[in-house]
Motif scaffolding. Structure first.
Motif, PDB file in Angstrom:
ATOM      1  N   GLU A 191      19.597 -10.110 -85.007  1.00  0.00           N
ATOM      2  CA  GLU A 191      19.548 -11.050 -83.928  1.00  0.00           C
ATOM      3  C   GLU A 191      19.544 -10.212 -82.463  1.00  0.00           C
ATOM      4  O   GLU A 191      19.503 -10.847 -81.445  1.00  0.00           O
ATOM      5  N   HIS A 223      27.484 -13.340 -78.357  1.00  0.00           N
ATOM      6  CA  HIS A 223      26.878 -14.335 -79.476  1.00  0.00           C
ATOM      7  C   HIS A 223      27.954 -14.297 -80.456  1.00  0.00           C
ATOM      8  O   HIS A 223      28.868 -13.526 -81.011  1.00  0.00           O
ATOM      9  N   TYR A 261      25.134 -18.378 -77.555  1.00  0.00           N
ATOM     10  CA  TYR A 261      24.775 -17.268 -76.739  1.00  0.00           C
ATOM     11  C   TYR A 261      25.158 -17.432 -75.461  1.00  0.00           C
ATOM     12  O   TYR A 261      24.826 -18.390 -74.632  1.00  0.00           O
TER      13      TYR A 261
END
Length: 210
Positions: free
Chosen positions: A79, A97, A173
């Motif tokens: 990610e 995150h 996030y």
């Protein structure tokens, strides 16, 4: 300008903070701190690392192409695409995150409308909203399996004045211009997600506020 080693220590400290809150279960989540803006370099947790026990080797220096700088057997989180997209769009100094029950539940409850609206709450001040009758809409995006698509989706809806994006049934996030700001925003959003969920339960039970 802070060094990579200094920013890596910052990542470890942020991971310790979030782990103690129970926001990084198993090996989930990823956290980063900016090292250089141009060319883009940032310190980020490696793929598969237990965030509760990070060491210096678990934090990698990565560029805008997700290429690890230096000699290491590890690779960055898949990610990392989201972090790159956010660093390109906004003046972020840190991106956090995490996966929690409450941010997952809220993202499911409000997924169809694409955002959760929160109004008239004291903790909106922690997100920079001090105005009377403040209201924010935290965006919610689908949990795309194509991580380039996920990164683009998060960046498309991200706004500096609403420093968080929810990913449906996945996590949040949160970001800020400094690591301290990102941490403050994350803590506020997590509180607000729990508040919204519990308020929905009260409303579903038939309670109507005076």
């Amino acid at each position: 300008m802070p060094t990579y080693n200094e920013q890596a220590e910052g990542v470890i400290e942020l991971a310790r903070f979030a782990s103690e809150k129970g926001w990084l279960p198993a090996t989930s989540g990823n956290l980063s701190v900016l090292v250089e803006r141009d060319p883009l370099l940032f310190a980020i947790t490696r793929s598969g690392a237990d965030k509760q026990r990070l060491t210096d080797q678990d934090v990698l220096l990565v560029d805008a192409h997700m290429q690890v700088q230096g000699d290491t057997p590890y690779r960055p989180s898949a990610e990392t695409t989201v972090h790159v997209a956010l660093y390109h769009k906004l003046p972020c100094g840190s991106i956090l995150h995490v996966h929690t029950v409450y941010n997952n539940l809220v993202s499911e409850l409000f997924a169809r409308q694409g955002y959760v609206e929160i109004a008239h709450h004291e903790l909106l001040k922690a997100l920079g909203h001090w105005e009377e009758n403040a209201s924010v809409r935290i965006p919610i995006v689908p949990n795309w399996s194509d991580l380039n698509q996920l990164g683009q989706a998060v960046a498309d809806v991200a706004q500096a004045d609403v420093p968080a994006v929810l990913v449906r049934a996945h996590g949040v996030y949160a970001f800020g211009e400094t690591p301290d700001a990102a941490r403050r925003h994350l803590e506020a959003v997590e509180f607000l997600c729990e508040y919204v969920y519990r308020l929905e339960l009260i409303r579903a039970a038939g309670f109507v506020a005076p």
